[in-house]
Design a protein around this motif. Structure first.
Motif, PDB file in Angstrom:
ATOM      1  N   GLY A   9       0.887  -1.108  -0.105  1.00 53.91           N
ATOM      2  CA  GLY A   9       0.014  -0.003   0.052  1.00 53.91           C
ATOM      3  C   GLY A   9       0.720   1.299   0.057  1.00 53.91           C
ATOM      4  O   GLY A   9       0.368   2.480   0.123  1.00 53.91           O
ATOM      5  N   ALA A  10       2.270   1.123  -0.071  1.00 51.64           N
ATOM      6  CA  ALA A  10       3.089   2.341  -0.228  1.00 51.64           C
ATOM      7  C   ALA A  10       2.996   3.027  -1.447  1.00 51.64           C
ATOM      8  O   ALA A  10       2.907   2.410  -2.690  1.00 51.64           O
ATOM      9  CB  ALA A  10       4.485   2.094   0.365  1.00 51.64           C
ATOM     10  N   ALA A  11       2.831   4.398  -1.245  1.00 51.22           N
ATOM     11  CA  ALA A  11       2.900   4.899  -2.802  1.00 51.22           C
ATOM     12  C   ALA A  11       4.054   6.039  -2.696  1.00 51.22           C
ATOM     13  O   ALA A  11       4.627   6.477  -1.847  1.00 51.22           O
ATOM     14  CB  ALA A  11       1.540   5.766  -2.864  1.00 51.22           C
ATOM     15  N   THR A  12       4.397   6.236  -3.948  1.00 48.33           N
ATOM     16  CA  THR A  12       5.536   7.166  -4.124  1.00 48.33           C
ATOM     17  C   THR A  12       5.073   8.492  -4.493  1.00 48.33           C
ATOM     18  O   THR A  12       4.019   8.698  -5.245  1.00 48.33           O
ATOM     19  CB  THR A  12       6.409   6.697  -5.358  1.00 48.33           C
ATOM     20  N   TRP A  13       5.825   9.542  -3.930  1.00 51.90           N
ATOM     21  CA  TRP A  13       5.245  10.791  -4.050  1.00 51.90           C
ATOM     22  C   TRP A  13       6.076  11.392  -5.274  1.00 51.90           C
ATOM     23  O   TRP A  13       7.088  11.441  -5.397  1.00 51.90           O
ATOM     24  CB  TRP A  13       5.522  11.569  -2.724  1.00 51.90           C
ATOM     25  N   SER A  14       5.478  12.502  -5.933  1.00 56.48           N
ATOM     26  CA  SER A  14       5.915  13.268  -7.089  1.00 56.48           C
ATOM     27  C   SER A  14       6.590  14.500  -6.261  1.00 56.48           C
ATOM     28  O   SER A  14       6.500  14.841  -5.259  1.00 56.48           O
ATOM     29  CB  SER A  14       4.834  13.856  -7.932  1.00 56.48           C
ATOM     30  N   PRO A  15       7.579  14.937  -7.065  1.00 57.98           N
ATOM     31  CA  PRO A  15       8.346  16.142  -6.548  1.00 57.98           C
ATOM     32  C   PRO A  15       7.358  17.341  -6.071  1.00 57.98           C
ATOM     33  O   PRO A  15       7.620  17.919  -5.126  1.00 57.98           O
ATOM     34  CB  PRO A  15       9.149  16.520  -7.645  1.00 57.98           C
ATOM     35  N   GLN A  17       4.376  16.795  -4.872  1.00 57.23           N
ATOM     36  CA  GLN A  17       3.784  16.452  -3.492  1.00 57.23           C
ATOM     37  C   GLN A  17       4.827  16.778  -2.322  1.00 57.23           C
ATOM     38  O   GLN A  17       4.342  17.131  -1.241  1.00 57.23           O
ATOM     39  CB  GLN A  17       3.353  15.078  -3.615  1.00 57.23           C
ATOM     40  N   TRP A  18       6.276  16.410  -2.672  1.00 62.38           N
ATOM     41  CA  TRP A  18       7.075  16.609  -1.746  1.00 62.38           C
ATOM     42  C   TRP A  18       7.036  18.209  -1.339  1.00 62.38           C
ATOM     43  O   TRP A  18       7.184  18.541  -0.130  1.00 62.38           O
ATOM     44  CB  TRP A  18       8.324  15.938  -2.005  1.00 62.38           C
ATOM     45  N   ILE A  19       7.195  18.944  -2.315  1.00 61.51           N
ATOM     46  CA  ILE A  19       7.262  20.482  -2.036  1.00 61.51           C
ATOM     47  C   ILE A  19       5.918  20.929  -1.256  1.00 61.51           C
ATOM     48  O   ILE A  19       6.199  21.652  -0.282  1.00 61.51           O
ATOM     49  CB  ILE A  19       7.281  21.151  -3.536  1.00 61.51           C
ATOM     50  N   GLY A  20       4.809  20.274  -1.573  1.00 59.08           N
ATOM     51  CA  GLY A  20       3.461  20.769  -1.100  1.00 59.08           C
ATOM     52  C   GLY A  20       3.605  20.429   0.497  1.00 59.08           C
ATOM     53  O   GLY A  20       3.279  20.990   1.637  1.00 59.08           O
TER      54      GLY A  20
END
Length: 48
Positions: A9-15, A17-20
């Motif tokens: 269930g782990a999801a990768t974050w886009s850049p 989303q990381w900035i947010g």
């Protein structure tokens, strides 16, 4: 077959989303830290 990330269930974050997420922590953390700092400065007046 599904990958290990999909299975857990782990999801990768886009850049973006990381900035947010970082901006959200800064938005909350900086005023909280300032308020805590001001509170610590006023503590001696309670006992003086």
């Amino acid at each position: 077959m599904s990958s290990a990330a999909e299975a857990t269930g782990a999801a990768t974050w886009s850049p973006v989303q990381w900035i947010g997420a970082v901006m959200a922590w800064i938005w909350v953390g900086v005023p909280f830290a300032y308020g805590l700092y001001q509170l610590v400065l006023k503590i001696p007046a309670l006992f003086g």
